[in-house]
Design a protein around this motif. Structure first.
Motif, PDB file in Angstrom:
ATOM      1  N   LYS A 109       0.801  -1.231   0.000  1.00  0.00           N
ATOM      2  CA  LYS A 109       0.000   0.000   0.000  1.00  0.00           C
ATOM      3  C   LYS A 109       0.830   1.276   0.000  1.00  0.00           C
ATOM      4  O   LYS A 109       0.323   2.350  -0.342  1.00  0.00           O
ATOM      5  N   ASP A 110       2.112   1.196   0.379  1.00  0.00           N
ATOM      6  CA  ASP A 110       2.958   2.383   0.373  1.00  0.00           C
ATOM      7  C   ASP A 110       3.846   2.455  -0.865  1.00  0.00           C
ATOM      8  O   ASP A 110       4.719   3.325  -0.967  1.00  0.00           O
ATOM      9  N   ASP A 111       3.655   1.538  -1.803  1.00  0.00           N
ATOM     10  CA  ASP A 111       4.465   1.484  -3.017  1.00  0.00           C
ATOM     11  C   ASP A 111       3.756   2.249  -4.132  1.00  0.00           C
ATOM     12  O   ASP A 111       2.656   1.896  -4.557  1.00  0.00           O
ATOM     13  N   ASP A 112       4.377   3.314  -4.616  1.00  0.00           N
ATOM     14  CA  ASP A 112       3.748   4.174  -5.627  1.00  0.00           C
ATOM     15  C   ASP A 112       3.431   3.416  -6.919  1.00  0.00           C
ATOM     16  O   ASP A 112       2.374   3.627  -7.535  1.00  0.00           O
ATOM     17  N   ASP A 113       4.350   2.542  -7.339  1.00  0.00           N
ATOM     18  CA  ASP A 113       4.122   1.799  -8.578  1.00  0.00           C
ATOM     19  C   ASP A 113       2.917   0.874  -8.447  1.00  0.00           C
ATOM     20  O   ASP A 113       2.096   0.759  -9.366  1.00  0.00           O
ATOM     21  N   PHE A 114       2.833   0.213  -7.287  1.00  0.00           N
ATOM     22  CA  PHE A 114       1.685  -0.673  -7.056  1.00  0.00           C
ATOM     23  C   PHE A 114       0.390   0.127  -7.095  1.00  0.00           C
ATOM     24  O   PHE A 114      -0.578  -0.269  -7.753  1.00  0.00           O
ATOM     25  N   ASN A 115       0.361   1.249  -6.399  1.00  0.00           N
ATOM     26  CA  ASN A 115      -0.877   2.059  -6.341  1.00  0.00           C
ATOM     27  C   ASN A 115      -1.265   2.598  -7.718  1.00  0.00           C
ATOM     28  O   ASN A 115      -2.442   2.682  -8.063  1.00  0.00           O
ATOM     29  N   TRP A 116      -0.259   2.948  -8.514  1.00  0.00           N
ATOM     30  CA  TRP A 116      -0.532   3.406  -9.870  1.00  0.00           C
ATOM     31  C   TRP A 116      -1.200   2.304 -10.681  1.00  0.00           C
ATOM     32  O   TRP A 116      -2.240   2.508 -11.310  1.00  0.00           O
ATOM     33  N   ASN A 117      -0.614   1.111 -10.647  1.00  0.00           N
ATOM     34  CA  ASN A 117      -1.165  -0.015 -11.413  1.00  0.00           C
ATOM     35  C   ASN A 117      -2.555  -0.408 -10.908  1.00  0.00           C
ATOM     36  O   ASN A 117      -3.451  -0.738 -11.697  1.00  0.00           O
ATOM     37  N   TYR A 118      -2.711  -0.355  -9.596  1.00  0.00           N
ATOM     38  CA  TYR A 118      -4.012  -0.693  -9.002  1.00  0.00           C
ATOM     39  C   TYR A 118      -5.070   0.308  -9.451  1.00  0.00           C
ATOM     40  O   TYR A 118      -6.192  -0.051  -9.832  1.00  0.00           O
ATOM     41  N   GLY A 119      -4.700   1.580  -9.452  1.00  0.00           N
ATOM     42  CA  GLY A 119      -5.617   2.620  -9.889  1.00  0.00           C
ATOM     43  C   GLY A 119      -6.014   2.487 -11.352  1.00  0.00           C
ATOM     44  O   GLY A 119      -7.186   2.632 -11.709  1.00  0.00           O
ATOM     45  N   ILE A 120      -5.032   2.187 -12.204  1.00  0.00           N
ATOM     46  CA  ILE A 120      -5.318   1.998 -13.623  1.00  0.00           C
ATOM     47  C   ILE A 120      -6.268   0.812 -13.837  1.00  0.00           C
ATOM     48  O   ILE A 120      -7.207   0.867 -14.636  1.00  0.00           O
ATOM     49  N   ALA A 121      -6.008  -0.283 -13.088  1.00  0.00           N
ATOM     50  CA  ALA A 121      -6.872  -1.461 -13.229  1.00  0.00           C
ATOM     51  C   ALA A 121      -8.304  -1.136 -12.814  1.00  0.00           C
ATOM     52  O   ALA A 121      -9.270  -1.550 -13.463  1.00  0.00           O
ATOM     53  N   LEU A 122      -8.436  -0.383 -11.711  1.00  0.00           N
ATOM     54  CA  LEU A 122      -9.778  -0.001 -11.256  1.00  0.00           C
ATOM     55  C   LEU A 122     -10.469   0.921 -12.263  1.00  0.00           C
ATOM     56  O   LEU A 122     -11.678   0.787 -12.512  1.00  0.00           O
TER      57      LEU A 122
END
Length: 213
Positions: free
Chosen positions: A200-213
């Motif tokens: 949850k604190d990883d910017d790359d993960f949050n970016w990819n998660y946001g794009i998927a959503l």
């Protein structure tokens, strides 16, 4: 990935043999892989020089040179990384992996591809690197080269569906990436959901998660 146990064991060994080069190098590697704290890991390697009778101990040791280059992420370290990894590519297997990562981080995808195209993947990181390189080549080409993207999917799936990696963070990220490339976003989200608490604190993960959503 039992880093806490590994750290306890190496600390116990160092309490008896504080000047051990191998143990201090191992502790630095554990620190880097478990916390991502490259500065702390770098300092541990540099402390080996302080403990040694030789001021050139790092320069004389291929593994210490290699690991110091991995841990040194200061802005002025770029040329040194290229020199060290290139010089050790036939000596330390991980040097090839890290040279490929160096090229990817510096947007030199073709150089990364030249290094990896003939490489037969053995480790998880080998498969992931091959997947990432093919993914970038496919996405960066004018016609969105499907051949490269299919290869990327295959390599991602090899890790994501393997019995040894399917329940690891890396394995689930790979499976999510495989679904991303086939536009199966709902399936991708299932895998991202499963590791969100760790990332949850990883910017790359949050970016990819946001794009998927």
């Amino acid at each position: 990935e039992f880093f806490d146990i590994a750290c306890d064991l190496v600390n116990h060994y160092l309490s008896i043999h504080p000047d051990s080069i191998i143990a201090n190098n191992l502790k630095a590697a554990i620190e880097y892989n478990s916390t991502g704290n490259d500065k702390a890991a770098k300092e541990m390697i540099l402390n080996i020089r302080k403990m040694s009778k030789s001021s050139d101990i790092i320069e004389e040791n291929d593994l210490l040179q290699h690991n110091l280059a991995v841990f040194d992420n200061e802005p002025n370290s770029t040329n040194n990384k290229l020199k060290i990894f290139s010089g050790l590519i036939d000596i330390i297997p991980e040097a090839r992996q890290n040279l490929i990562i160096y090229y990817l981080r510096n947007d030199q995808v073709n150089q990364a591809y030249n290094l990896i195209k003939e490489m037969q993947p053995v480790t998880t990181k080998d498969y992931i690197l091959k997947a990432v390189v093919h993914c970038l080549l496919g996405q960066n080409s004018a016609d969105k080269n499907n051949e490269h993207l299919k290869k990327a999917q295959t390599f991602f799936q090899s890790i994501g569906a393997s019995t040894t990696e399917c329940d690891t963070i890396e394995g689930r990220q790979c499976m999510a990436s495989c679904f991303r490339l086939s536009n199966a976003f709902s399936d991708e989200i299932i895998y991202l959901d499963s590791i969100e608490q760790y990332m949850k604190d990883d910017d790359d993960f949050n970016w990819n998660y946001g794009i998927a959503l």
